[in-house]
Design an enzyme around this catalytic site. Structure first.
Site, PDB file in Angstrom:
ATOM      1  NE  ARG B 110      -3.965  -2.151   2.127  1.00 35.37           N
ATOM      2  CZ  ARG B 110      -3.798  -3.096   3.038  1.00 35.37           C
ATOM      3  NH1 ARG B 110      -2.866  -2.975   3.962  1.00 35.37           N
ATOM      4  NH2 ARG B 110      -4.563  -4.167   3.024  1.00 35.37           N
ATOM      5  CE  LYS B 132      -2.010  13.469 -14.453  1.00 33.30           C
ATOM      6  NZ  LYS B 132      -2.474  13.732 -15.830  1.00 33.30           N
ATOM      7  CD  GLU B 174       4.266  16.186 -22.674  1.00 29.94           C
ATOM      8  OE1 GLU B 174       3.698  17.213 -22.225  1.00 29.94           O
ATOM      9  OE2 GLU B 174       3.646  15.145 -22.969  1.00 29.94           O
ATOM     10  CE  LYS B 213       3.620  17.005 -14.943  1.00 32.48           C
ATOM     11  NZ  LYS B 213       3.623  15.785 -15.745  1.00 32.48           N
ATOM     12  CD  GLU B 223      -5.338  15.379 -14.453  1.00 29.41           C
ATOM     13  OE1 GLU B 223      -5.675  14.290 -14.016  1.00 29.41           O
ATOM     14  OE2 GLU B 223      -4.768  15.538 -15.535  1.00 29.41           O
ATOM     15  NE  ARG B 227      -1.179  16.799 -12.402  1.00 29.83           N
ATOM     16  CZ  ARG B 227      -0.501  16.040 -11.568  1.00 29.83           C
ATOM     17  NH1 ARG B 227      -0.462  16.357 -10.290  1.00 29.83           N
ATOM     18  NH2 ARG B 227       0.130  14.962 -11.989  1.00 29.83           N
ATOM     19  CG  ASN B 231      -4.403  16.849 -19.474  1.00 32.45           C
ATOM     20  OD1 ASN B 231      -3.413  16.154 -19.276  1.00 32.45           O
ATOM     21  ND2 ASN B 231      -5.400  16.941 -18.609  1.00 32.45           N
ATOM     22  CG  HIS B 234      -1.362  15.433 -23.501  1.00 38.26           C
ATOM     23  ND1 HIS B 234      -0.617  16.544 -23.802  1.00 38.26           N
ATOM     24  CD2 HIS B 234      -0.499  14.554 -22.921  1.00 38.26           C
ATOM     25  CE1 HIS B 234       0.635  16.355 -23.411  1.00 38.26           C
ATOM     26  NE2 HIS B 234       0.738  15.158 -22.877  1.00 38.26           N
ATOM     27  CG  HIS B 238      -3.867  10.479 -24.322  1.00 36.16           C
ATOM     28  ND1 HIS B 238      -4.353  11.037 -23.164  1.00 36.16           N
ATOM     29  CD2 HIS B 238      -2.520  10.415 -24.184  1.00 36.16           C
ATOM     30  CE1 HIS B 238      -3.331  11.311 -22.356  1.00 36.16           C
ATOM     31  NE2 HIS B 238      -2.215  10.939 -22.954  1.00 36.16           N
ATOM     32  CG  HIS B 250       3.230  10.630 -24.911  1.00 35.89           C
ATOM     33  ND1 HIS B 250       1.849  10.612 -24.903  1.00 35.89           N
ATOM     34  CD2 HIS B 250       3.588  11.668 -24.097  1.00 35.89           C
ATOM     35  CE1 HIS B 250       1.394  11.582 -24.119  1.00 35.89           C
ATOM     36  NE2 HIS B 250       2.425  12.231 -23.618  1.00 35.89           N
TER      37      HIS B 250
END
Lengths: 351, 351
Positions: B110, B132, B174, B213, B223, B227, B231, B234, B238, B250
């Protein structure tokens, strides 16, 4: 109906009472319902009627659902049903199914809302409160997971009426444990004939047992301090489950483990509480234990996630409601293991 | 050497400079090192020498490691090596490997400490900061994971020297995006001949791109607001990755996606920034794009995790450094998709 607040970074309520399966509501529009295949069909139908889930996902019964393979299938079903980020996962069933459902909720889209509807005593007292979710690995139980508290927990006491007696008594182990570590008034109540499905002591005893865990979790969300006390009896319990390849149900293993921990507590100078744990085993009538060697048990106790880099830790009791964390020397572990086995033999609990 | 602080509930530092692989230290005694098989062997050896990991776990190269099957194997290796709760997972490699390593760290027991050593430009600018982590499902990219910030990030600029030119330029997408949404001074610097491994503008440009960032993540850890601006480009990216079964890298997909988002921005009344995104594509020389129909792209854009229950969202730009969130009508999406395809044809970027 009793309502228990669980605090922490994200607070939520546990409701305990009859008929909750029909009245529950969630604010999310897109809901996935996860339940084990062996649940009475009526439970699933009632929750479907109340929640109108976009997808209902059956998973294997008991610990068979707590694998990364089952998790993978559940996550694909969630994605296939286009459950959005503002959707919710609802786990209905025993502690295994709700542990799996909670981890699916924690990891799908990096986390969506989670609700729990435990249908076993064990699930209500233990798994539903605390935010621990996860699955097993071949290497051990609960080695993978997340802390992901539910938004709400509904414990419908009606659901306990369909449990076999042995499963109800299995689940009482955690309630009894909460009596030992925090609220001694629970001890007599758990062993009372009125602590049974439909019995006069059911709702109150259950709610007070949940309240013990809620209090601990509120004060210690991520298990750095006091929360470790909830592991009383669990170090050997997890080892017994591992050695027997889950041949011993969790609550039964905790019953056995509490008696071992009570013996260790006494050996290290604490009060003699073995009468309590022996009385519980007599009441619980756990599944008889197959032969387990000390060496095998020790291997798994040392691998338990409650172990840290310096050795196996144990939660012991100085007296009722006086838990403490310590490390127990191997010779004491060995000697009390032998005495514990003799006690089980006397109780006719060894196969 | 540049040092960038990332704030939030659990703050940490990103260090950018040469030779960091040899000097890094972590406080944890039990460390697992995870790296992709295609990494130069020298990198792994240097980190092993610095950290003395208890176990080194190679994983498949690129996105092939971002599966639940690979995760399962990694978790078993961690358990088999008895990495304790106070141990650490260190991810060395590109963004895919560090995404996987981070999710392994988040879910093993965990959650254990996590450190990142990105070795690609994309990994340094994007994957290493923000917390992330995750893996892909057959149904889509990054559908499973956790927010699990690293304790520290080391960007050793020397590692970029071994990258093929196309992989370096891919990763610049990016950094260019951070220029468009927040720091326009980055735009000219990214396209400069001195922005290259060993070049005079590398460390400063890289650090400033990371700083964009870091600032956003510090202000918005999970997010919910600002945030989302990260994207930009993106949503289509994606979809292109999904439709081509990850046939498009990517960063290349982001290059294509930024140009589409710039066209949408102009169509909805924003400044015309398509000159910038076209110049970037000319500089980047992305892998040519196989035929993609609007219908296929739309299906995946609507399934993207940035979609919510009410439809596909887009991050667009009113002007440089003026991002906003909106929903774009389907007829505009369709018309600009057609214009975007024509632009790619003119740039000789369609297969």
């Amino acid at each position: 109906m009793r309502r228990i607040e669980v605090g922490g970074a994200q607070s939520y309520a546990v409701e305990v009472g009859a008929g909750l399966l029909d009245t529950l509501r969630v604010p999310e529009r897109h809901v996935a319902l996860i339940h084990p295949t062996d649940l009475p069909a009526g439970f699933v139908t009632r929750v479907q009627k109340a929640l109108q889930p976009a997808v209902t996902i059956p998973v294997p019964a008991r610990d068979d659902c707590k694998t990364l393979e089952v998790l993978s299938g559940v996550l694909s079903r969630l994605a296939g049903a286009n459950i959005p980020r503002d959707g919710a996962v609802v786990g209905l069933g025993g502690g295994a199914a709700t542990d799996l459902a909670g981890f699916a909720a924690a990891s799908y889209l990096r986390g969506v809302a989670f609700y729990t509807l435990p249908t076993t005593l064990l699930g209500m007292v233990d798994a539903a409160v605390g935010g621990k979710t996860g699955v097993n690995l071949p290497e051990g139980k609960n080695l993978v997971g997340a802390f992901w508290p539910p938004r709400a927990v509904w414990c419908d006491t009606d659901t306990l009426g369909t449990l076999p007696g042995a499963v109800f008594r299995e689940g009482a182990a955690e309630a009894f444990k909460h009596g030992l570590i925090s609220d001694p008034t629970l001890l007599d109540r758990v062993l009372s004939p009125d602590f049974r499905p439909g019995g006069a002591l059911l709702e109150g005893t259950l709610a007070d047992a949940i309240d013990v865990k809620a209090g601990v979790v509120t004060r210690d969300l991520t298990e750095r301090g006091e929360r470790a006390f909830l592991n009383f009896g669990h170090t050997l319990a997890h080892a017994l489950e591992a050695v027997t390849h889950h041949g011993v149900p969790h609550g039964d293993a905790v019953g056995y483990g509490m008696h071992y921990a009570a013996r260790l507590s006494r050996a290290l100078g604490g009060a003699d509480l073995t009468g309590h744990t022996r009385a519980f085993l007599t009441w619980q009538q756990p599944a008889p234990l197959p032969p387990v060697s000390f060496e095998d048990a020790l291997t798994f106790m040392a691998r338990d996630k409650k172990a840290d880099a310096d050795g196996v830790r144990f939660v012991l009791l100085r007296d009722l409601a006086q838990p403490y964390l310590t490390r127990v020397p191997e010779d004491v572990l060995r000697e009390e293991f032998s005495g514990w086995q003799q006690d089980l033999h006397d109780l006719n609990l060894l196969t």
